[in-house]
Design a protein around this motif. Structure first.
Motif, PDB file in Angstrom:
ATOM      1  N   LEU A  26      34.637  32.940  49.676  1.00  0.00           N
ATOM      2  CA  LEU A  26      33.796  32.491  48.771  1.00  0.00           C
ATOM      3  C   LEU A  26      33.935  31.457  48.470  1.00  0.00           C
ATOM      4  O   LEU A  26      32.710  30.731  47.922  1.00  0.00           O
ATOM      5  N   ALA A  27      35.639  30.799  47.573  1.00  0.00           N
ATOM      6  CA  ALA A  27      36.062  29.727  47.380  1.00  0.00           C
ATOM      7  C   ALA A  27      35.380  28.605  48.232  1.00  0.00           C
ATOM      8  O   ALA A  27      34.707  27.885  48.486  1.00  0.00           O
ATOM      9  N   ASP A  28      35.652  28.745  49.283  1.00  0.00           N
ATOM     10  CA  ASP A  28      36.242  28.141  50.693  1.00  0.00           C
ATOM     11  C   ASP A  28      34.383  27.899  50.818  1.00  0.00           C
ATOM     12  O   ASP A  28      33.815  26.308  51.094  1.00  0.00           O
ATOM     13  N   MET A  29      33.205  28.333  51.034  1.00  0.00           N
ATOM     14  CA  MET A  29      32.142  28.505  51.609  1.00  0.00           C
ATOM     15  C   MET A  29      31.018  28.286  49.972  1.00  0.00           C
ATOM     16  O   MET A  29      29.966  28.121  50.295  1.00  0.00           O
ATOM     17  N   GLY A  30      32.348  27.473  48.939  1.00  0.00           N
ATOM     18  CA  GLY A  30      31.349  26.860  48.177  1.00  0.00           C
ATOM     19  C   GLY A  30      31.610  27.753  46.638  1.00  0.00           C
ATOM     20  O   GLY A  30      30.855  26.802  44.967  1.00  0.00           O
ATOM     21  N   ALA A  31      31.500  28.706  45.946  1.00  0.00           N
ATOM     22  CA  ALA A  31      31.433  29.591  44.946  1.00  0.00           C
ATOM     23  C   ALA A  31      32.860  29.141  44.384  1.00  0.00           C
ATOM     24  O   ALA A  31      33.405  28.577  45.260  1.00  0.00           O
ATOM     25  N   GLU A  32      32.493  29.163  43.221  1.00  0.00           N
ATOM     26  CA  GLU A  32      33.733  28.605  42.014  1.00  0.00           C
ATOM     27  C   GLU A  32      34.027  29.727  41.536  1.00  0.00           C
ATOM     28  O   GLU A  32      33.406  30.436  40.096  1.00  0.00           O
ATOM     29  N   VAL A  33      35.336  29.637  41.368  1.00  0.00           N
ATOM     30  CA  VAL A  33      36.726  30.939  41.682  1.00  0.00           C
ATOM     31  C   VAL A  33      37.468  30.805  40.275  1.00  0.00           C
ATOM     32  O   VAL A  33      38.125  30.308  40.686  1.00  0.00           O
ATOM     33  N   THR A  34      37.062  31.461  39.392  1.00  0.00           N
ATOM     34  CA  THR A  34      38.596  31.740  38.077  1.00  0.00           C
ATOM     35  C   THR A  34      39.406  33.388  38.522  1.00  0.00           C
ATOM     36  O   THR A  34      38.640  34.215  38.165  1.00  0.00           O
ATOM     37  N   HIS A  35      40.512  32.851  39.097  1.00  0.00           N
ATOM     38  CA  HIS A  35      41.565  33.608  39.179  1.00  0.00           C
ATOM     39  C   HIS A  35      42.193  34.091  37.776  1.00  0.00           C
ATOM     40  O   HIS A  35      42.885  33.430  37.140  1.00  0.00           O
ATOM     41  N   VAL A  36      42.110  35.086  37.576  1.00  0.00           N
ATOM     42  CA  VAL A  36      42.690  35.752  36.000  1.00  0.00           C
ATOM     43  C   VAL A  36      44.327  36.641  36.493  1.00  0.00           C
ATOM     44  O   VAL A  36      43.619  37.025  36.949  1.00  0.00           O
ATOM     45  N   GLU A  37      45.439  35.475  35.890  1.00  0.00           N
ATOM     46  CA  GLU A  37      46.646  36.174  36.157  1.00  0.00           C
ATOM     47  C   GLU A  37      47.035  36.295  34.921  1.00  0.00           C
ATOM     48  O   GLU A  37      47.050  35.457  33.671  1.00  0.00           O
ATOM     49  N   SER A  38      48.492  37.885  34.924  1.00  0.00           N
ATOM     50  CA  SER A  38      49.234  37.718  33.727  1.00  0.00           C
ATOM     51  C   SER A  38      49.966  36.528  33.813  1.00  0.00           C
ATOM     52  O   SER A  38      50.439  36.304  33.848  1.00  0.00           O
ATOM     53  N   PRO A  39      50.031  36.402  31.579  1.00  0.00           N
ATOM     54  CA  PRO A  39      51.601  35.363  31.974  1.00  0.00           C
ATOM     55  C   PRO A  39      52.898  36.012  32.043  1.00  0.00           C
ATOM     56  O   PRO A  39      53.850  35.014  32.364  1.00  0.00           O
ATOM     57  N   THR A  40      52.970  36.885  31.905  1.00  0.00           N
ATOM     58  CA  THR A  40      54.109  38.160  32.106  1.00  0.00           C
ATOM     59  C   THR A  40      54.587  38.691  33.241  1.00  0.00           C
ATOM     60  O   THR A  40      55.686  39.200  33.517  1.00  0.00           O
ATOM     61  N   SER A 173      39.206  43.022  52.769  1.00  0.00           N
ATOM     62  CA  SER A 173      38.382  41.730  52.045  1.00  0.00           C
ATOM     63  C   SER A 173      37.308  40.996  52.867  1.00  0.00           C
ATOM     64  O   SER A 173      36.188  41.151  52.025  1.00  0.00           O
ATOM     65  N   LEU A 174      37.187  41.520  54.225  1.00  0.00           N
ATOM     66  CA  LEU A 174      35.681  41.304  54.855  1.00  0.00           C
ATOM     67  C   LEU A 174      34.471  42.004  54.459  1.00  0.00           C
ATOM     68  O   LEU A 174      33.531  42.153  54.024  1.00  0.00           O
ATOM     69  N   HIS A 175      34.761  43.115  54.172  1.00  0.00           N
ATOM     70  CA  HIS A 175      33.998  43.886  53.888  1.00  0.00           C
ATOM     71  C   HIS A 175      33.530  44.395  52.473  1.00  0.00           C
ATOM     72  O   HIS A 175      32.149  44.029  51.596  1.00  0.00           O
ATOM     73  N   ALA A 176      33.886  43.337  51.094  1.00  0.00           N
ATOM     74  CA  ALA A 176      34.196  43.107  50.457  1.00  0.00           C
ATOM     75  C   ALA A 176      33.436  41.986  50.131  1.00  0.00           C
ATOM     76  O   ALA A 176      31.980  41.751  49.220  1.00  0.00           O
ATOM     77  N   VAL A 177      33.131  41.027  50.890  1.00  0.00           N
ATOM     78  CA  VAL A 177      32.624  40.289  50.940  1.00  0.00           C
ATOM     79  C   VAL A 177      31.589  40.659  51.934  1.00  0.00           C
ATOM     80  O   VAL A 177      30.176  39.747  50.740  1.00  0.00           O
ATOM     81  N   ILE A 178      31.347  40.675  52.395  1.00  0.00           N
ATOM     82  CA  ILE A 178      29.886  41.345  53.081  1.00  0.00           C
ATOM     83  C   ILE A 178      29.415  42.015  51.867  1.00  0.00           C
ATOM     84  O   ILE A 178      27.410  41.942  51.485  1.00  0.00           O
ATOM     85  N   GLY A 179      29.709  43.397  50.747  1.00  0.00           N
ATOM     86  CA  GLY A 179      28.787  44.099  50.256  1.00  0.00           C
ATOM     87  C   GLY A 179      28.526  42.737  48.801  1.00  0.00           C
ATOM     88  O   GLY A 179      27.393  43.170  48.340  1.00  0.00           O
ATOM     89  N   ILE A 180      29.834  41.754  48.741  1.00  0.00           N
ATOM     90  CA  ILE A 180      29.320  41.340  47.413  1.00  0.00           C
ATOM     91  C   ILE A 180      28.012  40.110  47.554  1.00  0.00           C
ATOM     92  O   ILE A 180      26.936  39.802  47.145  1.00  0.00           O
ATOM     93  N   LEU A 181      28.012  39.489  48.433  1.00  0.00           N
ATOM     94  CA  LEU A 181      26.949  38.689  48.753  1.00  0.00           C
ATOM     95  C   LEU A 181      25.411  39.252  49.764  1.00  0.00           C
ATOM     96  O   LEU A 181      24.500  39.298  49.195  1.00  0.00           O
ATOM     97  N   THR A 182      25.388  40.983  50.448  1.00  0.00           N
ATOM     98  CA  THR A 182      24.146  41.402  50.037  1.00  0.00           C
ATOM     99  C   THR A 182      23.690  41.717  49.079  1.00  0.00           C
ATOM    100  O   THR A 182      22.159  41.812  48.765  1.00  0.00           O
ATOM    101  N   ALA A 183      24.919  42.025  47.637  1.00  0.00           N
ATOM    102  CA  ALA A 183      24.565  42.541  46.114  1.00  0.00           C
ATOM    103  C   ALA A 183      24.107  41.113  45.833  1.00  0.00           C
ATOM    104  O   ALA A 183      22.396  41.373  44.839  1.00  0.00           O
ATOM    105  N   VAL A 184      24.369  40.520  46.293  1.00  0.00           N
ATOM    106  CA  VAL A 184      23.800  38.785  45.518  1.00  0.00           C
ATOM    107  C   VAL A 184      22.099  38.400  46.582  1.00  0.00           C
ATOM    108  O   VAL A 184      21.123  37.883  45.926  1.00  0.00           O
TER     109      VAL A 184
END
Length: 372
Positions: A26-40, A173-184
């Protein structure tokens, strides 16, 4: 050139491989991705060797183009901040076990009350329902339960431990991308977001395609080395004189005929389409003996100008530095950060558009150094 997904904003709570690989595309194709991670409790991918520029190479690749934000999700103030910002986002991706995001107050129902246009994708091993939903698992387990491992490999040695994570990537991964973009796309019509439940095991089952079609509609169950494409026919790998391997896939008549002439092996034409087990065994043995008479380089020189579906089995390093890799742009040199002239070689996104460009702005960031 514009980026195809420019304008979409993604909040990514996932770790390890499946979710981050999906949001990488998604990011490579131009989406702005914020990755939230635990600090600990950092993403374990950050700890996997080898390392380059002080960080794990896998993390630097999977988190390309993403902003790294460190937030303790057990802190109510951070949950409140996420809720304040969620209206700015189009997509949420998470990879916790079922129920975790609900306990944190970040489940779909809660966030959709704030942002009804939100598309929310959960990636898990076994999905949000069923008796397996709370079980731990890894790629090898998903492939085992999907039936894929059951008809792969050799009858004597069993299922092969693969060099890539098929269920994680091709499944999750790839099915998630398909599902997300279909929902968009659907959101353009309805104006509403929706929830997406991705089970890596479910998606791995779908990869059975032809074998499952035969089992369900034709009542023919495929076992290891029982089908044309899984080892029963001459469609297989063959060891060369120097211990390397050739892949032979010359199934169609014109390819089979060309291969038979090149190898001076008329038996291929006589028994290449036979359904009898003894004929297939005899032919495969003849091919094994023939291929062992020359080195891989000698076979490459013979087959390089021949269109008969025979190719060398390359090492990964050979593949990444091959002529094909250069011609098809498999590798990009990605800046260490947005203003850096120093770069790191990484795999590109393989999708090629006629008008939209991929972006390779910077490698994965150090924990918590991004902005949002």
């Amino acid at each position: 050139m514009q980026h195809a997904l420019q304008g979409l904003k993604v909040l990514d709570f996932s770790t390890l491989l499946p979710g981050p690989f999906a949001t990488l595309y998604l990011a490579d194709m131009g989406a702005e991705v914020t990755h939230v991670e635990s600090p600990t409790r950092p993403d374990l991918i950050r700890l996997f060797p080898p390392y380059a520029h002080g960080q794990a190479t896998a993390h630097l690749y999977l988190n390309r183009n993403k902003q790294s934000v460190a937030l303790d999700l057990k802190d109510p103030q951070n949950i409140a901040t996420i809720k304040e910002k969620i209206s700015q986002y189009d997509i949420v991706v998470e990879q916790f076990r079922p129920g975790v995001m609900q306990r944190l107050g970040l489940d779909y129902a809660t966030l959709a009350e704030i942002n009804p246009r939100l598309i929310y994708c959960s990636i898990t091993g076994y999905g949000q329902t069923g008796s397996y939903k709370d079980k731990a698992g890894h790629d090898i387990n998903y492939l085992a339960l999907s039936g894929i491992a059951g008809h792969s490999g050799r009858t004597q040695s069993g299922p092969p431990p693969l060099g890539i994570q098929v269920a994680d990537i091709a499944g999750g991964s790839l099915h998630a991308v398909i599902g997300i973009l279909t929902a968009v796309i659907e959101r353009h019509q309805s104006g509403k977001g929706q929830y997406i439940d991705i089970s890596m095991t479910d998606c791995a089952v779908a990869l059975n395609s032809m074998a499952a079609a035969a089992a369900l509609a034709g009542n023919i169950t495929q076992e290891p080395e029982s089908g044309i494409l899984n080892g029963a026919s001459f469609y297989d790998y063959y060891e060369t004189q120097d211990g390397r391997y050739l892949s032979i896939g010359s199934l169609e008549p014109q390819f089979m005929s060309g291969l038979a002439q090149l190898l001076e092996l008329p038996l291929l034409l006589e028994k290449g389409t036979s359904l009898l087990a003894e004929d297939r065994v005899e032919l495969k043995h003849a091919l094994q003996e023939k291929i062992k008479t020359r080195s891989l380089l000698e076979w490459q020189q013979l087959f390089s100008a021949q269109d008969v579906c025979v190719e060398p089995v390359l090492t990964l390093d050979e593949a990444l530095h091959s002529d094909l890799a250069q011609q098809r742009h498999w590798v990009a040199h990605v800046p260490l950060h947005e203003h850096s002239t120093e770069t790191q070689a990484q795999l590109t996104c393989p999708i090629k558009f006629s008008r939209s460009a991929m972006r390779y702005d910077f490698i994965g960031q150090a924990l918590g150094t991004g902005t949002w």
